[in-house]
Motif scaffolding. Structure first.
Motif, PDB file in Angstrom:
ATOM      1  N   GLY A  36       1.485   3.934   1.297  1.00 19.27           N
ATOM      2  CA  GLY A  36       0.886   2.650   1.637  1.00 19.27           C
ATOM      3  C   GLY A  36       1.753   1.731   2.471  1.00 19.27           C
ATOM      4  N   GLY A  37       2.987   2.140   2.747  1.00 19.14           N
ATOM      5  CA  GLY A  37       3.838   1.322   3.604  1.00 19.14           C
ATOM      6  C   GLY A  37       4.734   0.367   2.843  1.00 19.14           C
ATOM      7  N   ASN A  38       5.294  -0.582   3.582  1.00 22.55           N
ATOM      8  CA  ASN A  38       6.276  -1.495   3.001  1.00 22.55           C
ATOM      9  C   ASN A  38       5.658  -2.569   2.110  1.00 22.55           C
ATOM     10  OD1 ASN A  38       8.403  -0.203   4.322  1.00 22.55           O
ATOM     11  ND2 ASN A  38       8.103  -1.430   6.171  1.00 22.55           N
ATOM     12  N   SER A  39       4.387  -2.878   2.329  1.00 18.67           N
ATOM     13  CA  SER A  39       3.737  -3.912   1.515  1.00 18.67           C
ATOM     14  C   SER A  39       2.254  -3.628   1.407  1.00 18.67           C
ATOM     15  CB  SER A  39       3.959  -5.300   2.129  1.00 18.67           C
ATOM     16  OG  SER A  39       3.312  -5.398   3.384  1.00 18.67           O
ATOM     17  N   ILE A  40       1.654  -4.092   0.319  1.00 18.57           N
ATOM     18  CA  ILE A  40       0.212  -3.953   0.123  1.00 18.57           C
ATOM     19  C   ILE A  40      -0.333  -5.253  -0.458  1.00 18.57           C
ATOM     20  CG2 ILE A  40       0.285  -1.456  -0.240  1.00 18.57           C
ATOM     21  CD1 ILE A  40      -0.074  -2.039  -3.247  1.00 18.57           C
ATOM     22  N   THR A  41      -1.610  -5.467  -0.252  1.00 17.35           N
ATOM     23  CA  THR A  41      -2.317  -6.603  -0.838  1.00 17.35           C
ATOM     24  C   THR A  41      -3.240  -6.096  -1.928  1.00 17.35           C
ATOM     25  OG1 THR A  41      -2.248  -7.781   1.276  1.00 17.35           O
ATOM     26  CG2 THR A  41      -3.846  -8.540  -0.347  1.00 17.35           C
ATOM     27  N   VAL A  42      -3.159  -6.719  -3.109  1.00 14.64           N
ATOM     28  CA  VAL A  42      -3.987  -6.269  -4.237  1.00 14.64           C
ATOM     29  C   VAL A  42      -4.825  -7.431  -4.744  1.00 14.64           C
ATOM     30  CG1 VAL A  42      -2.340  -4.487  -4.909  1.00 14.64           C
ATOM     31  CG2 VAL A  42      -2.179  -6.746  -5.923  1.00 14.64           C
ATOM     32  N   PRO A  43      -6.069  -7.173  -5.140  1.00 15.81           N
ATOM     33  CA  PRO A  43      -6.936  -8.245  -5.638  1.00 15.81           C
ATOM     34  C   PRO A  43      -6.630  -8.616  -7.084  1.00 15.81           C
ATOM     35  CG  PRO A  43      -8.124  -6.170  -5.652  1.00 15.81           C
ATOM     36  CD  PRO A  43      -6.773  -5.877  -5.061  1.00 15.81           C
ATOM     37  N   VAL A  44      -6.598  -9.901  -7.357  1.00 18.68           N
ATOM     38  CA  VAL A  44      -6.462 -10.419  -8.725  1.00 18.68           C
ATOM     39  C   VAL A  44      -7.680 -11.307  -8.968  1.00 18.68           C
ATOM     40  CG1 VAL A  44      -5.090 -11.773 -10.333  1.00 18.68           C
ATOM     41  CG2 VAL A  44      -3.945 -10.340  -8.615  1.00 18.68           C
ATOM     42  N   LEU A  45      -8.665 -10.773  -9.699  1.00 15.14           N
ATOM     43  CA  LEU A  45      -9.931 -11.461  -9.916  1.00 15.14           C
ATOM     44  C   LEU A  45     -10.064 -11.817 -11.391  1.00 15.14           C
ATOM     45  CD1 LEU A  45     -12.203  -9.174  -7.712  1.00 15.14           C
ATOM     46  CD2 LEU A  45     -10.930 -11.217  -7.029  1.00 15.14           C
ATOM     47  N   GLN A  46     -10.327 -13.072 -11.654  1.00 17.74           N
ATOM     48  CA  GLN A  46     -10.383 -13.568 -13.026  1.00 17.74           C
ATOM     49  C   GLN A  46     -11.440 -12.829 -13.830  1.00 17.74           C
ATOM     50  OE1 GLN A  46     -11.036 -17.777 -13.329  1.00 17.74           O
ATOM     51  NE2 GLN A  46     -10.664 -17.844 -15.533  1.00 17.74           N
ATOM     52  N   GLY A  47     -11.033 -12.332 -14.999  1.00 18.12           N
ATOM     53  CA  GLY A  47     -11.952 -11.670 -15.912  1.00 18.12           C
ATOM     54  C   GLY A  47     -12.337 -10.264 -15.494  1.00 18.12           C
ATOM     55  N   GLU A  48     -11.746  -9.728 -14.468  1.00 24.67           N
ATOM     56  CA  GLU A  48     -12.119  -8.391 -13.998  1.00 24.67           C
ATOM     57  C   GLU A  48     -10.883  -7.487 -13.994  1.00 24.67           C
ATOM     58  OE1 GLU A  48     -14.194  -6.206 -10.144  1.00 24.67           O
ATOM     59  OE2 GLU A  48     -14.394  -8.371 -10.439  1.00 24.67           O
ATOM     60  N   ILE A  71      -1.180  -0.155 -12.453  1.00 17.41           N
ATOM     61  CA  ILE A  71      -0.996  -1.520 -12.953  1.00 17.41           C
ATOM     62  C   ILE A  71      -2.341  -2.239 -12.973  1.00 17.41           C
ATOM     63  CG2 ILE A  71      -0.006  -3.783 -12.443  1.00 17.41           C
ATOM     64  CD1 ILE A  71       2.433  -2.507 -11.392  1.00 17.41           C
ATOM     65  N   ASP A  72      -2.641  -2.851 -14.115  1.00 21.29           N
ATOM     66  CA  ASP A  72      -3.811  -3.731 -14.198  1.00 21.29           C
ATOM     67  C   ASP A  72      -3.437  -5.037 -13.498  1.00 21.29           C
ATOM     68  OD1 ASP A  72      -5.904  -5.389 -14.809  1.00 21.29           O
ATOM     69  OD2 ASP A  72      -5.880  -4.988 -16.961  1.00 21.29           O
ATOM     70  N   THR A  73      -4.111  -5.359 -12.423  1.00 21.13           N
ATOM     71  CA  THR A  73      -3.729  -6.535 -11.632  1.00 21.13           C
ATOM     72  C   THR A  73      -3.900  -7.842 -12.401  1.00 21.13           C
ATOM     73  OG1 THR A  73      -5.931  -6.711 -10.630  1.00 21.13           O
ATOM     74  CG2 THR A  73      -4.303  -5.345  -9.490  1.00 21.13           C
ATOM     75  N   GLN A  74      -4.524  -7.781 -13.597  1.00 20.23           N
ATOM     76  CA  GLN A  74      -4.659  -8.992 -14.408  1.00 20.23           C
ATOM     77  C   GLN A  74      -3.297  -9.500 -14.890  1.00 20.23           C
ATOM     78  OE1 GLN A  74      -7.530 -10.949 -15.479  1.00 20.23           O
ATOM     79  NE2 GLN A  74      -8.224  -9.921 -13.608  1.00 20.23           N
ATOM     80  N   ILE A  75      -2.270  -8.634 -14.872  1.00 26.08           N
ATOM     81  CA  ILE A  75      -0.956  -9.082 -15.323  1.00 26.08           C
ATOM     82  C   ILE A  75      -0.200  -9.801 -14.193  1.00 26.08           C
ATOM     83  CG2 ILE A  75      -0.829  -7.175 -16.960  1.00 26.08           C
ATOM     84  CD1 ILE A  75       1.233  -5.849 -15.156  1.00 26.08           C
ATOM     85  N   ARG A  88     -11.440  -9.862  -2.675  1.00 24.33           N
ATOM     86  CA  ARG A  88     -11.572  -8.420  -2.876  1.00 24.33           C
ATOM     87  C   ARG A  88     -10.997  -7.692  -1.664  1.00 24.33           C
ATOM     88  NH1 ARG A  88     -14.585  -6.776  -7.083  1.00 24.33           N
ATOM     89  NH2 ARG A  88     -15.903  -8.340  -8.120  1.00 24.33           N
ATOM     90  N   VAL A  89     -10.246  -6.650  -1.930  1.00 23.10           N
ATOM     91  CA  VAL A  89      -9.664  -5.853  -0.854  1.00 23.10           C
ATOM     92  C   VAL A  89     -10.552  -4.648  -0.615  1.00 23.10           C
ATOM     93  CG1 VAL A  89      -7.669  -4.513  -0.111  1.00 23.10           C
ATOM     94  CG2 VAL A  89      -7.344  -6.601  -1.473  1.00 23.10           C
ATOM     95  N   PRO A  90     -11.130  -4.525   0.591  1.00 21.25           N
ATOM     96  CA  PRO A  90     -12.017  -3.383   0.852  1.00 21.25           C
ATOM     97  C   PRO A  90     -11.245  -2.074   0.810  1.00 21.25           C
ATOM     98  CG  PRO A  90     -11.518  -4.531   2.890  1.00 21.25           C
ATOM     99  CD  PRO A  90     -10.981  -5.378   1.779  1.00 21.25           C
ATOM    100  N   ILE A  91     -11.897  -1.052   0.317  1.00 20.68           N
ATOM    101  CA  ILE A  91     -11.312   0.281   0.255  1.00 20.68           C
ATOM    102  C   ILE A  91     -11.984   1.136   1.315  1.00 20.68           C
ATOM    103  CG2 ILE A  91     -10.977   2.351  -1.150  1.00 20.68           C
ATOM    104  CD1 ILE A  91     -11.013   0.563  -3.596  1.00 20.68           C
ATOM    105  N   VAL A  92     -11.192   1.686   2.208  1.00 18.08           N
ATOM    106  CA  VAL A  92     -11.704   2.533   3.282  1.00 18.08           C
ATOM    107  C   VAL A  92     -11.335   3.974   2.976  1.00 18.08           C
ATOM    108  CG1 VAL A  92     -11.628   3.054   5.746  1.00 18.08           C
ATOM    109  CG2 VAL A  92     -11.484   0.675   4.961  1.00 18.08           C
ATOM    110  N   ARG A  93     -12.320   4.830   2.984  1.00 20.93           N
ATOM    111  CA  ARG A  93     -12.088   6.258   2.757  1.00 20.93           C
ATOM    112  C   ARG A  93     -12.409   7.014   4.046  1.00 20.93           C
ATOM    113  NH1 ARG A  93     -14.104   4.560  -2.290  1.00 20.93           N
ATOM    114  NH2 ARG A  93     -12.723   5.088  -4.024  1.00 20.93           N
ATOM    115  N   VAL A  94     -11.528   7.936   4.408  1.00 17.14           N
ATOM    116  CA  VAL A  94     -11.716   8.726   5.614  1.00 17.14           C
ATOM    117  C   VAL A  94     -12.099  10.141   5.213  1.00 17.14           C
ATOM    118  CG1 VAL A  94     -10.620   9.629   7.698  1.00 17.14           C
ATOM    119  CG2 VAL A  94     -10.033   7.335   6.887  1.00 17.14           C
ATOM    120  N   ASP A  95     -13.196  10.622   5.781  1.00 16.77           N
ATOM    121  CA  ASP A  95     -13.642  11.982   5.534  1.00 16.77           C
ATOM    122  C   ASP A  95     -12.968  12.898   6.554  1.00 16.77           C
ATOM    123  OD1 ASP A  95     -14.844  14.347   4.944  1.00 16.77           O
ATOM    124  OD2 ASP A  95     -16.887  13.737   5.459  1.00 16.77           O
ATOM    125  N   TYR A  96     -11.821  13.475   6.165  1.00 18.10           N
ATOM    126  CA  TYR A  96     -11.061  14.313   7.108  1.00 18.10           C
ATOM    127  C   TYR A  96     -11.802  15.596   7.453  1.00 18.10           C
ATOM    128  CZ  TYR A  96      -7.074  11.217   6.428  1.00 18.10           C
ATOM    129  OH  TYR A  96      -6.250  10.124   6.409  1.00 18.10           O
TER     130      TYR A  96
END
Length: 221
Positions: free
Chosen positions: A102-114, A167-171, A209-217
């Motif tokens: 994923g590289g040097n940094s990533i963005t992760v969603p932290v959504l209340q109650g989810e 990791i549960d992003t709630q933490i 929310r961080v969109p998830i992109v899937r590539v069909d190789y």
């Protein structure tokens, strides 16, 4: 591995008094019983040529290998000269490599109650020796230059023995910044100490929310 040699004819090769030219031949063998050389057998691609060729993945790290070239000079179908030359090959010990996808940094969603599980993948880590690796994960709160260890689902804030960390992003606190650290350790080779390498990845929480992109190789030709 490739060791190129050349078998030169005698200086009198071009003399008019000889009815046929001199020719040379080579034959390679591995020295496995002499003191100081590895007994581990490797593959010589073609022992009957003057260039030694051995696939590099057949060597063991940290060992010393010996090879003998028997060089002969021929004239009129007869062997008129022979010499044996020994070549020594020492295989260096390479370090293990830690890697987090994923590289040097990533963005992760932290959504209340989810509950959102974010998985950090260290399976791209490697050991050139092909031996198994040990994994040790930790997560630090580096907000404002800090280094507090975040509690993970294991003792003392460290999770071991797995190439992935979930990791549960709630933490996570959305206003903080975090750093996930992976230390991979490979066993020592030929009496050396254990080899280790570290990889880190910055974690940036977001309330979006961080969109998830899937590539069909399979569709890529």
């Amino acid at each position: 591995l490739s060791i190129a040699t050349q078998i030169l004819p005698p200086a009198c090769n071009s003399s008019a008094g000889f009815e046929s030219p001199f020719t040379g031949s080579g034959y390679w063998t591995q020295i496995r019983t002499a003191p100081g050389f590895s007994s581990h057998q490797v593959t010589i691609v073609d022992p009957n040529i003057v260039t030694l060729q051995v696939p590099s993945n057949t060597f063991n790290m940290g060992e010393k290998y010996g090879f003998n070239l028997r060089a002969r000079t021929h004239y009129g179908g007869e062997v008129i000269g022979e010499v044996n030359v020994t070549f020594t090959v020492t295989v260096s010990i390479e370090n293990v490599t830690a890697s987090i996808a994923g590289g040097n940094s990533i963005t992760v969603p932290v959504l209340q109650g989810e509950t959102i599980m974010n998985t950090f993948d260290g399976s791209g880590s490697s050991d050139p020796s092909g031996l198994p690796l040990n994994f040790s994960w930790s997560c630090l709160d580096v907000t404002d230059g800090g280094s507090d260890v975040l509690a993970l689902p294991a003792n003392n804030g460290v999770q071991t023995d797995s190439s992935t960390l979930a990791i549960d992003t709630q933490i996570l606190n959305v206003t903080h910044r975090y750093r996930v650290q992976l230390v991979v350790t490979g066993v020592g080779v030929n009496g050396t100490a254990a080899r280790s390498s570290t990889a880190t990845q910055e974690v940036i929480p977001t309330m979006q929310r961080v969109p998830i992109v899937r590539v069909d190789y399979s569709a890529v030709s």
